[in-house]
Design an enzyme around this catalytic site. Structure first.
Site, PDB file in Angstrom:
ATOM      1  N   ASP A   1      -9.872 -60.128 -57.733  1.00 12.80           N
ATOM      2  CA  ASP A   1     -10.756 -61.142 -57.183  1.00 12.80           C
ATOM      3  C   ASP A   1      -9.888 -62.357 -56.857  1.00 12.80           C
ATOM      4  OD1 ASP A   1     -13.253 -62.511 -56.605  1.00 12.80           O
ATOM      5  OD2 ASP A   1     -12.837 -63.651 -58.423  1.00 12.80           O
TER       6      ASP A   1
ATOM      7  N   ASP B   1     -13.238 -63.278 -62.914  1.00 11.33           N
ATOM      8  CA  ASP B   1     -13.650 -64.301 -63.875  1.00 11.33           C
ATOM      9  C   ASP B   1     -15.085 -64.761 -63.668  1.00 11.33           C
ATOM     10  OD1 ASP B   1     -13.358 -65.670 -61.511  1.00 11.33           O
ATOM     11  OD2 ASP B   1     -12.354 -67.404 -62.407  1.00 11.33           O
TER      12      ASP B   1
ATOM     13  N   THR C   1     -10.531 -65.737 -56.199  1.00 12.13           N
ATOM     14  CA  THR C   1     -10.763 -66.983 -56.926  1.00 12.13           C
ATOM     15  C   THR C   1     -10.567 -66.769 -58.420  1.00 12.13           C
ATOM     16  OG1 THR C   1     -12.364 -67.620 -55.244  1.00 12.13           O
ATOM     17  CG2 THR C   1     -12.386 -68.856 -57.310  1.00 12.13           C
TER      18      THR C   1
END
Length: 801
Positions: free
Chosen positions: A315, A556, A317
Site C-alpha cells: 500500500d 496501515d 500511503t
C-alpha cells in the site's frame, strides 16, 4: 448464540444502563463492576506460558523413549553408556531457556503494540488496556478503530462499520444510536461511541473458533515437514527396535547387561532427538533478533512464511510514503474567490473530528477562521473516495454543501480540470478536488457526487520514505515481485513508484475485470494499481494466490484489513489502525518498511539452516536403522555401545548443528522441505551404514581372542566417524573460515579421544594393530568418494542445500 444480522437493533432499554451517555461510568461504578467480575478478561494471544513451554519441551514422544532407555542404562551399565540421557537434559534445558527468552521478547513487544481503546469515564476520555474495559463502559471509536467488545451504539457521527470479518458482507454498515456493534468489526468512516453490553468470553468475537475475527494461523512447511519426518521415523523405529532386541537378547548368547547395553546403543541413535529442539531454538532466536529491531512477530511461523514470499503487495500511503503530507498549491477553478475557498477548506478541516493525513495537511495550511454553523457532515470513506460537509454561513447566507475528494471520481470524464490533474499526478503529486454540491441535495445522498461544480484543486506532496527505494531494490534482487496497490490516482501512484525505482505499467483498477482468472492476468502484467477499493485489494490477493503465488500484503489503514487477512503473510505498521494490527502476523512497531528485509533474511536463515541440520540428524537415523537391520539379519552382536554413538553424535551432529542452525544464511527459501532433506539423508545414511558394517565384518574376521569385540567396535567407530565428519564437511559448504574451523575442531576432538589413555578407557575405544585401523580408514575414504558422487547427482536434480 443467535446469529446477528448487520444493523440489528437491541432493546431500547439497554442503552439506559449508562446514567449519562456524555460522561460514561463513574469511578465508583467501574470499581463495582470490577469487584463483580464484569471485566473484559479474554486472554490476549501472545505466546505460550512457562508451564506450556516446559510441557512442550519435556513431554515429547522421543523424550519418553529416551527417558525409558536412560533409566535402563543407569541400572545395567557404566555411567559413560548413559551420557545420552544427560545430553537430552541439556538440550531440553536449552530449548526451554531460549523459548522463554523469546516469550519475554514477544510479550514486551506486544505491550508496545497493544490496542488501547478510548473509554469515557467521569466525563473524561482516556486510553486504557483492552483488559481494563468493564461492562457498560462507554467506548469512543473512529476510523481504523476495532470494536474490542460487543455493545450498542450510543453516539454516531456518520459512523460506518465493516463487519466483513464476521458476517462476510463486504459493504460497510451505517450505524445509528440503538444499533448493535459486534466485537471484531472495525470503523471505516465517521465516529461515535458505544456502550459495552458483552465483555470477556461472552463477546461475539471471543466465541468465534480460533478468534477468526483476529487472525488465521500461518502454515509452516518447516514444522509440518518435520512432523511428517518424525512420524515416518517412529514407524521405522518400532519394528527395527523389536528385531534388534530379539537379536541381542535371544539369538546371541551374550551376558545380559552387555546385550541390553548394545540393544540400547542401537535404538538411541535412531531418535533425531535434537531436530525439534534446534527448530524451536532457531525460531526463538529469530524472534529475539527481530524484536531488537522493533518487529513484533505475532505468529512464529510468519518468519518462515515471509521468506517464502514471491510477491509483495504494497500500500503506497504509510508504506512507500510517510503518513504526513504538505499542501504545495491551491488552483482555483473558474472565477472563484481564493480567499473564500481558503475559508471553506478551513471549515471542512474543522468539521472532521478525526481527519486523515490529507485533511490534516489542509488543516495545517488553512486553519478555520469562520463562525459558520456546521449542519451536516460526511466522513471520508475509502469506498467513496470523498468526504463532505454542509455549512450555514449565516448573515443571510444560504446553507452550502461541499465535497472534497478524488477529481477523477467527482468530475465528468471530459472536464478540463482533469487534464491539469493528470499533469500534476504525473509528477507524483496528490490532487484533491473541492466541489460544490447541487442545491437541494444532502451531503450523504448517494447521488451527491453527480453534477457537482468544481471550485478548486488542492495539491498535496507526499513524503517518500527514505528507506523505501533500498527496500524495493532488495526485493528485486531477491526475485520478489512488488505490486503497488493504492486507493489513490493510478498516475500519481505510478509516479511515486518510479521515483523509488519501481518501473512498470500503472493501471486504473476501476477497469479491471471482476473474473479472478482475468484479474490474475492483469496482475501479472501490471505493477502499479490505483483507485483500488478495499474489496478489490482482497480480490487481487486472491487472484495472485490462484496463480500459485505466495503473497505478502503490507498496509496501515482500514482499507487494507481484508487484504491483510487473506494474504499468506500480513504486515502492518505499528502506527496503523487497530484493525490492521489485529489481523497482521507481523507488526513493524518502528513503522519502518526497511525492516522487512531483516524479516526475510531471518526466515531464510531459519529455513536454510534447519534444512542443513535436519540432513545431519536424519543421516544418523537412516544409518542407525539400517545397521540394526543388518545386525538382525547377520545374527551378530551390535557393534556399538551407547557411549560410542553419543560421542559420534556430539562431534558430528550435536555441536556442529547448533552452530550451523544459528549461522547467517541468505539462500532463497525453496519448497518441498521433506523431499529435499530425505534425498540427501537416505543416500548418506545408506553409504555410512554399509561401509561401517563392512568394516565391522572385516574386523570380526581379523581379530580373535579376548578383547576382540572392543577392537572390532573401535575399527567400526573409526569408519563411521570419518564418514560422518565427511557428511558434515559436505553440509557445511560453502566454506567460510569458521565452518572449516568447526569441522577441523570436531575431527581434532576425536583424535584427542583416541590418543589420551583415560579417554580411551572412558569411551572404550582403542585401535589395535595397524592393519585394521588403516583398513577402516580406507573403507571410509571409498565411502566418502561415493558420497561425493551421490551428492553431486542429487544436486543436479535438486540444486542447492
Amino acid at each position: 448464540m443467535t446469529h446477528l444480522e448487520a444493523g440489528d437493533r437491541v432493546d431500547a432499554v439497554q442503552p439506559a444502563r449508562v446514567t449519562s451517555p456524555v460522561t460514561g461510568l463513574t469511578s465508583a461504578e467501574v470499581a463495582q463492576r470490577v469487584a463483580g467480575g464484569q471485566i473484559n478478561d479474554v486472554p490476549v494471544r501472545s505466546s505460550r506460558s512457562l508451564t506450556e513451554i516446559v510441557r512442550a519441551n519435556v513431554f515429547t514422544r522421543f523424550n519418553a523413549i529416551i527417558g525409558v532407555l536412560w533409566v535402563i542404562m543407569l541400572a545395567v551399565a557404566p555411567i559413560q553408556d548413559s551420557l545420552f540421557g544427560f545430553v537430552i537434559l541439556a538440550n531440553t534445558g536449552i530449548g526451554i531457556v531460549q523459548e522463554w527468552r523469546a516469550k519475554k521478547t514477544l510479550d514486551s513487544l506486544a505491550v508496545i503494540g497493544e490496542v488501547r481503546p478510548t473509554v469515557r469515564r467521569d466525563g473524561k476520555a482516556a486510553e486504557i488496556a483492552t483488559s481494563g474495559i468493564v461492562l457498560d463502559d462507554l467506548i469512543e471509536i473512529g476510523p481504523g478503530d476495532k470494536a474490542v467488545v460487543d455493545g450498542v451504539c450510543v453516539e454516531a457521527d456518520g459512523l460506518e462499520i465493516d463487519e466483513s470479518l464476521l458476517t462476510g458482507e463486504a459493504d460497510p454498515v451505517v450505524k445509528q444510536p440503538g444499533d448493535r456493534i459486534m466485537s471484531g468489526s472495525f470503523v471505516v468512516a465517521g465516529g461515535g461511541s458505544f456502550q459495552a453490553t458483552r465483555v470477556g468470553r461472552e463477546a461475539y468475537a471471543a466465541q468465534l473458533a480460533e478468534e477468526a475475527s483476529r487472525f488465521t494461523l500461518v502454515h509452516s512447511e518447516l514444522r509440518t515437514g518435520i512432523s511428517t519426518i518424525l512420524k515416518y521415523v517412529t514407524w521405522m523405529m518400532v519394528p527395527t527396535a523389536i528385531g534388534l532386541i530379539i537379536s541381542q537378547l535371544v539369538v546371541k548368547d551374550n551376558e545380559l547387561k552387555d546385550s541390553i547395553a548394545r540393544t540400547v546403543g542401537g535404538i538411541v541413535p535412531m531418535v533425531p532427538e535434537g531436530l525439534v529442539l534446534l527448530t524451536s531454538v532457531a525460531f526463538a532466536i529469530g524472534v529475539i533478533r527481530l524484536g531488537r529491531k522493533q518487529c513484533l512477530v505475532q505468529e512464529l511461523p510468519a518468519i518462515e512464511g515471509l521468506a517464502r514470499v514471491d510477491t509483495v503487495c504494497l500500500d503506497k500511503t504509510g508504506t512507500l510514503t510517510e503518513g504526513g503530507m504538505d499542501v504545495t498549491g491551491l488552483h482555483v477553478l473558474g472565477d472563484g474567490d481564493e480567499a473564500y475557498i481558503r475559508r471553506v477548506l478551513g471549515e471542512l478541516g474543522s468539521a472532521d473530528p478525526r481527519p486523515n493525513a490529507s485533511l490534516r495537511a489542509i488543516i495545517d495550511a488553512y486553519p478555520d477562521t469562520t463562525d459558520w454553523r456546521l449542519t451536516d457532515t460526511l466522513p471520508f470513506s475509502s469506498a467513496r473516495k470523498y468526504s463532505g460537509a454542509t455549512f450555514d454561513e449565516g448573515a443571510g447566507g444560504e446553507a452550502v454543501t461541499w465535497l472534497l475528494g478524488a477529481p477523477d471520481v467527482l468530475l465528468e470524464p471530459r472536464d478540463p480540470a482533469l487534464a491539469e490533474t493528470v499533469r500534476m499526478n504525473e509528477e507524483g503529486l496528490r490532487v484533491l478536488l473541492l466541489a460544490r454540491v447541487r442545491e437541494g441535495v444532502d451531503v450523504d445522498d448517494p447521488e451527491a457526487a453527480q453534477g457537482v461544480r468544481p471550485a478548486a484543486l488542492v495539491v498535496l506532496e507526499q513524503r517518500l520514505r527514505p528507506d523505501a527505494a533500498d527496500t524495493l531494490r532488495y526485493f528485486a534482487e531477491q526475485d520478489v515481485r512488488a505490486k503497488v496497490i493504492s486507493g489513490d490516482n493510478a498516475v500519481s501512484v505510478g509516479a511515486v513508484a518510479a521515483k523509488l525505482g519501481l518501473s512498470g505499467t500503472a493501471v486504473d483498477a476501476r477497469g479491471l475485470p471482476a473474473d479472478r482468472d482475468a484479474m490474475a492476468g492483469a496482475m501479472d502484467e501490471g505493477t502499479v494499481f490505483g483507485r483500488v477499493t478495499p474489496q478489490q485489494k482482497r480480490n487481487m490477493v486472491g487472484a495472485l494466490q490462484s496463480r500459485g503465488r505466495t503473497v505478502a500484503m503490507t498496509g496501515d489503514g482500514v482499507n487494507d484489513v481484508l487484504a491483510l487477512k487473506d494474504a499468506d503473510i500480513g504486515v502492518a505498521m505499528g502506527s496503523g489502525s487497530e484493525a490492521t494490527r489485529a489481523v497482521a502476523q507481523i507488526v513493524l512497531l518502528n513503522n519502518s518498511f526497511a525492516t522487512l528485509p531483516s524479516v526475510v533474511a531471518e526466515g531464510r536463515r531459519v529455513i536454510g539452516n534447519i534444512t542443513r541440520v535436519a540432513t545431519l540428524f536424519l543421516v544418523k537415523t537412516v544409518y542407525s536403522v539400517l545397521l540394526a537391520v543388518l545386525v538382525v539379519i547377520s545374527q551378530v552382536e551390535y557393534p556399538f555401545l551407547p557411549r560410542h554413538l553419543t560421542l559420534l553424535s556430539t562431534l558430528t551432529i550435536g555441536v556442529p548443528a547448533f552452530f550451523l542452525a544459528l549461522a547467517p544464511n541468505k539462500e532463497r527459501a525453496r519448497p518441498n522441505f521433506v523431499r529435499r532433506v530425505m534425498r540427501y539423508a537416505i543416500p548418506g545414511g545408506v553409504v555410512a551404514a554399509l561401509a561401517t558394517f563392512a568394516t565391522y565384518l572385516l574386523a570380526r574376521e581379523h581379530y580373535t581372542g579376548a578383547g576382540s569385540l572392543e577392537a572390532e567396535t573401535s575399527a567400526a567407530t573409526l569408519t563411521l566417524f570419518l564418514i560422518s565428519i565427511w557428511v558434515l564437511a559436505i553440509i557445511a559448504r560453502p566454506y567460510t573460515w569458521w565452518r572449516i574451523g568447526l569441522v577441523a575442531a570436531m575431527g581434532g576432538a576425536f583424535v584427542v579421544v583416541l590418543v589420551v589413555p583415560w579417554l580411551q578407557h572412558f569411551f572404550a575405544l582403542k585401535l589395535v594393530g595397524m592393519t585394521m585401523p588403516w583398513t577402516a580408514a580406507g573403507v571410509a575414504v571409498v565411502a566418502a568418494g561415493m558420497l561425493e558422487l551421490l551428492w553431486r547427482r542429487v544436486d543436479r536434480r535438486l540444486p542447492g542445500m
